[in-house]
Design a protein around this motif. Structure first.
Motif, PDB file in Angstrom:
ATOM      1  N   ASP A   1       0.808  -1.217   0.000  1.00 22.92           N
ATOM      2  CA  ASP A   1       0.000   0.000   0.000  1.00 22.92           C
ATOM      3  C   ASP A   1       0.843   1.270   0.000  1.00 22.92           C
ATOM      4  OD1 ASP A   1      -2.373  -1.386  -0.026  1.00 22.92           O
ATOM      5  OD2 ASP A   1      -2.671  -1.289   2.148  1.00 22.92           O
ATOM      6  N   CYS A   2       2.042   1.214   0.623  1.00 24.03           N
ATOM      7  CA  CYS A   2       2.791   2.465   0.823  1.00 24.03           C
ATOM      8  C   CYS A   2       4.103   2.557   0.051  1.00 24.03           C
ATOM      9  CB  CYS A   2       3.071   2.679   2.305  1.00 24.03           C
ATOM     10  SG  CYS A   2       4.314   1.549   3.008  1.00 24.03           S
ATOM     11  N   ILE A   3       4.581   1.475  -0.546  1.00 22.19           N
ATOM     12  CA  ILE A   3       5.929   1.472  -1.124  1.00 22.19           C
ATOM     13  C   ILE A   3       6.080   2.489  -2.252  1.00 22.19           C
ATOM     14  CG2 ILE A   3       5.466  -0.366  -2.799  1.00 22.19           C
ATOM     15  CD1 ILE A   3       8.726   0.295  -0.787  1.00 22.19           C
ATOM     16  N   GLY A   4       4.993   2.871  -2.868  1.00 24.22           N
ATOM     17  CA  GLY A   4       5.060   3.846  -3.960  1.00 24.22           C
ATOM     18  C   GLY A   4       5.552   5.205  -3.527  1.00 24.22           C
ATOM     19  N   GLY A   5       5.601   5.463  -2.218  1.00 27.80           N
ATOM     20  CA  GLY A   5       6.039   6.764  -1.735  1.00 27.80           C
ATOM     21  C   GLY A   5       7.498   6.825  -1.333  1.00 27.80           C
ATOM     22  N   TYR A   6       8.264   5.765  -1.617  1.00 22.52           N
ATOM     23  CA  TYR A   6       9.649   5.702  -1.142  1.00 22.52           C
ATOM     24  C   TYR A   6      10.644   5.520  -2.284  1.00 22.52           C
ATOM     25  CZ  TYR A   6       7.503   5.081   3.422  1.00 22.52           C
ATOM     26  OH  TYR A   6       6.767   5.260   4.555  1.00 22.52           O
ATOM     27  N   GLU A   7      11.811   6.179  -2.100  1.00 17.66           N
ATOM     28  CA  GLU A   7      12.904   6.023  -3.062  1.00 17.66           C
ATOM     29  C   GLU A   7      13.838   4.879  -2.685  1.00 17.66           C
ATOM     30  OE1 GLU A   7      11.211   9.967  -3.401  1.00 17.66           O
ATOM     31  OE2 GLU A   7      12.199   9.057  -1.669  1.00 17.66           O
ATOM     32  N   GLY A   8      13.809   4.469  -1.410  1.00 14.39           N
ATOM     33  CA  GLY A   8      14.667   3.396  -0.948  1.00 14.39           C
ATOM     34  C   GLY A   8      13.920   2.439  -0.043  1.00 14.39           C
ATOM     35  N   MET A   9      14.394   1.186  -0.004  1.00  7.98           N
ATOM     36  CA  MET A   9      13.785   0.182   0.862  1.00  7.98           C
ATOM     37  C   MET A   9      14.878  -0.729   1.395  1.00  7.98           C
ATOM     38  SD  MET A   9      10.909  -2.649  -0.171  1.00  7.98           S
ATOM     39  CE  MET A   9      10.473  -4.015   0.912  1.00  7.98           C
ATOM     40  N   VAL A  10      14.780  -1.058   2.691  1.00  4.36           N
ATOM     41  CA  VAL A  10      15.725  -1.981   3.307  1.00  4.36           C
ATOM     42  C   VAL A  10      14.953  -3.187   3.821  1.00  4.36           C
ATOM     43  CG1 VAL A  10      17.447  -2.297   5.120  1.00  4.36           C
ATOM     44  CG2 VAL A  10      17.216  -0.071   4.002  1.00  4.36           C
ATOM     45  N   ILE A  11      15.456  -4.386   3.496  1.00  4.46           N
ATOM     46  CA  ILE A  11      14.744  -5.611   3.839  1.00  4.46           C
ATOM     47  C   ILE A  11      15.738  -6.700   4.219  1.00  4.46           C
ATOM     48  CG2 ILE A  11      14.718  -6.449   1.444  1.00  4.46           C
ATOM     49  CD1 ILE A  11      11.859  -7.502   2.037  1.00  4.46           C
ATOM     50  N   ARG A  12      15.304  -7.619   5.076  1.00  6.38           N
ATOM     51  CA  ARG A  12      16.056  -8.846   5.330  1.00  6.38           C
ATOM     52  C   ARG A  12      15.376  -9.963   4.538  1.00  6.38           C
ATOM     53  NH1 ARG A  12      19.978  -8.594   9.053  1.00  6.38           N
ATOM     54  NH2 ARG A  12      19.954  -6.883  10.537  1.00  6.38           N
ATOM     55  N   SER A  13      14.444 -10.645   5.199  1.00  5.68           N
ATOM     56  CA  SER A  13      13.780 -11.776   4.540  1.00  5.68           C
ATOM     57  C   SER A  13      12.284 -11.788   4.807  1.00  5.68           C
ATOM     58  CB  SER A  13      14.400 -13.093   5.024  1.00  5.68           C
ATOM     59  OG  SER A  13      15.785 -13.120   4.799  1.00  5.68           O
ATOM     60  N   LYS A  14      11.730 -10.650   5.171  1.00  3.04           N
ATOM     61  CA  LYS A  14      10.325 -10.599   5.565  1.00  3.04           C
ATOM     62  C   LYS A  14       9.389 -11.063   4.463  1.00  3.04           C
ATOM     63  CE  LYS A  14       8.420  -7.759   8.336  1.00  3.04           C
ATOM     64  NZ  LYS A  14       7.948  -6.567   9.069  1.00  3.04           N
ATOM     65  N   THR A  15       9.639 -10.606   3.248  1.00  2.00           N
ATOM     66  CA  THR A  15       8.724 -10.900   2.156  1.00  2.00           C
ATOM     67  C   THR A  15       9.479 -10.867   0.843  1.00  2.00           C
ATOM     68  OG1 THR A  15       6.562 -10.291   1.206  1.00  2.00           O
ATOM     69  CG2 THR A  15       8.064  -8.493   1.750  1.00  2.00           C
ATOM     70  N   PRO A  16       9.049 -11.630  -0.156  1.00  2.00           N
ATOM     71  CA  PRO A  16       9.731 -11.578  -1.448  1.00  2.00           C
ATOM     72  C   PRO A  16       9.572 -10.213  -2.109  1.00  2.00           C
ATOM     73  CG  PRO A  16       8.296 -13.511  -1.288  1.00  2.00           C
ATOM     74  CD  PRO A  16       7.964 -12.630  -0.122  1.00  2.00           C
ATOM     75  N   VAL A  17      10.650  -9.739  -2.689  1.00  2.00           N
ATOM     76  CA  VAL A  17      10.577  -8.532  -3.501  1.00  2.00           C
ATOM     77  C   VAL A  17      10.338  -9.012  -4.927  1.00  2.00           C
ATOM     78  CG1 VAL A  17      11.766  -6.431  -4.226  1.00  2.00           C
ATOM     79  CG2 VAL A  17      12.103  -7.320  -1.918  1.00  2.00           C
ATOM     80  N   ASP A  18       9.076  -9.216  -5.227  1.00  2.00           N
ATOM     81  CA  ASP A  18       8.671  -9.841  -6.475  1.00  2.00           C
ATOM     82  C   ASP A  18       7.983  -8.829  -7.395  1.00  2.00           C
ATOM     83  OD1 ASP A  18       6.303  -9.446  -5.128  1.00  2.00           O
ATOM     84  OD2 ASP A  18       5.907 -11.581  -4.783  1.00  2.00           O
ATOM     85  N   LYS A  19       7.429  -9.333  -8.472  1.00  2.84           N
ATOM     86  CA  LYS A  19       6.816  -8.443  -9.464  1.00  2.84           C
ATOM     87  C   LYS A  19       5.708  -7.600  -8.854  1.00  2.84           C
ATOM     88  CE  LYS A  19       4.601  -8.386 -14.012  1.00  2.84           C
ATOM     89  NZ  LYS A  19       4.148  -9.190 -15.169  1.00  2.84           N
ATOM     90  N   GLU A  20       4.880  -8.223  -8.017  1.00  2.00           N
ATOM     91  CA  GLU A  20       3.774  -7.493  -7.402  1.00  2.00           C
ATOM     92  C   GLU A  20       4.266  -6.282  -6.625  1.00  2.00           C
ATOM     93  OE1 GLU A  20      -0.131  -8.470  -4.618  1.00  2.00           O
ATOM     94  OE2 GLU A  20       1.774  -9.488  -4.174  1.00  2.00           O
ATOM     95  N   LEU A  21       5.312  -6.473  -5.843  1.00  2.47           N
ATOM     96  CA  LEU A  21       5.843  -5.377  -5.034  1.00  2.47           C
ATOM     97  C   LEU A  21       6.582  -4.356  -5.894  1.00  2.47           C
ATOM     98  CD1 LEU A  21       7.552  -5.839  -1.563  1.00  2.47           C
ATOM     99  CD2 LEU A  21       8.361  -4.129  -3.184  1.00  2.47           C
TER     100      LEU A  21
END
Length: 310
Positions: free
Chosen positions: A37-57
């Motif tokens: 819902d909110c990722i469209g408002g960010y220029e950067g993202m930091v992740i470990r293994s919470k969720t796949p960074v896939d096509k949907e995201l």
């Protein structure tokens, strides 16, 4: 520049990121649906293994310039699509390589000298000296599959013990150094007393170390895996332990690390490995030390700064 952190990070992460000009929103408890819902408002993202960074995201991340993986592996990222979208991928293998190398040495020494087995026996009142006679690491030939940051760090530690270290890495040219000699996979098969896996999980490496692979070693060997569980067939390991082809096995990773969701076959293999006195099992912590926890954030901040100023 706004940066969303979606996983638990070291307490100094905000400080490191603010120092390079990032506006950090730290939301370690955020759900996948909330990220979408909110990722469209960010220029950067930091992740470990919470969720796949896939096509949907990725399709919803319309402003994203970089994604930072707090660790070494990027197997939970759709690398091809991120590259297609010109979104930089930043990871931090430098941050936890020493921790992983130290644990690899510790696990190996524990195998060779029966430390875990002997400890359990003594606690039960058994004093079996001959049955726990150790094998010295000094002078052994250690074969490495992969010679990136992790393999290099392990080789450096092994040099203290006077080991002959061989590395097979099909993607590196002339990577021989004072700690290791690059060689063919066949020479690794022919010469190794000990074999350690240090490759990322890709379509090419998934189940790469299977029964045929293990049977290719000329000697009976000790095997370590601190990379990704799916690179190694646990069914093949169980069979090789039973036959004596594997003298000992140290695993920090499993094919399926959700132990309450194992298939029947995985449960059977895990039961065998967890009750064997020839195995050491740890819960994916080889690169997870108090020092690496902070260092990963420091490394990511330095790399993000370099990316933004290039």
């Amino acid at each position: 520049m706004k940066c969303l952190i979606v996983d638990q990070m070291h307490e100094k992460t905000d400080q490191f990121f603010n120092e390079i000009g990032l506006e950090v929103e730290y939301q370690p408890d955020i759900t996948r649906s909330e990220i979408l819902d909110c990722i469209g408002g960010y220029e950067g993202m930091v992740i470990r293994s919470k969720t796949p960074v896939d096509k949907e995201l990725i399709e919803k991340a319309t402003k994203l310039r970089f994604i930072a993986r707090a660790g070494a592996g990027v197997d939970n990222l759709d690398v091809e699509l991120l590259e297609e979208k010109n979104i930089a991928i930043i990871n931090a293998p430098e941050g936890n390589r020493n921790a992983l190398a130290e644990q690899s040495v510790g696990m190996l020494l524990s195998l060779l000298h029966h430390i875990v087995k002997a400890d359990k026996e003594v606690r039960k009142g058994a004093w079996h000296r001959e049955a726990n006679r150790g094998v010295e690491l000094a002078g052994k030939t250690v074969g490495l599959l992969g010679y990136g940051y992790m393999g290099q760090a392990f080789a450096k530690k092994l040099s203290v013990f006077g080991c002959n270290v061989l590395a097979y890495d099909k993607y590196k040219v002339n990577c021989t150094d004072k700690y290791c000699r690059q060689t063919t996979l066949q020479e690794v098969f022919d010469e190794s007393d000990i074999f350690s896996i240090h490759v990322p999980l890709t379509g090419e490496t998934k189940q790469m170390v299977d029964k045929e692979f293990i049977d290719s070693f000329k000697k009976n060997i000790y095997l370590l895996n601190t990379s990704r569980g799916e690179v190694l067939s646990l069914a093949a390991c169980c069979e090789a332990l039973e036959s004596g082809k594997l003298l000992g096995l140290a695993l920090d990773v499993l094919e399926n690390e959700r132990l309450n969701e194992l298939t029947d076959e995985q449960r059977k293999n895990f039961s065998y490995l967890s009750t064997s006195n020839k195995t050491i099992l740890t819960p994916h912590v080889a690169g997870w030390s108090f020092e690496s926890y902070e260092n990963i954030s420091r490394v990511l901040a330095a790399k993000i700064k370099a990316f933004l100023t290039q």
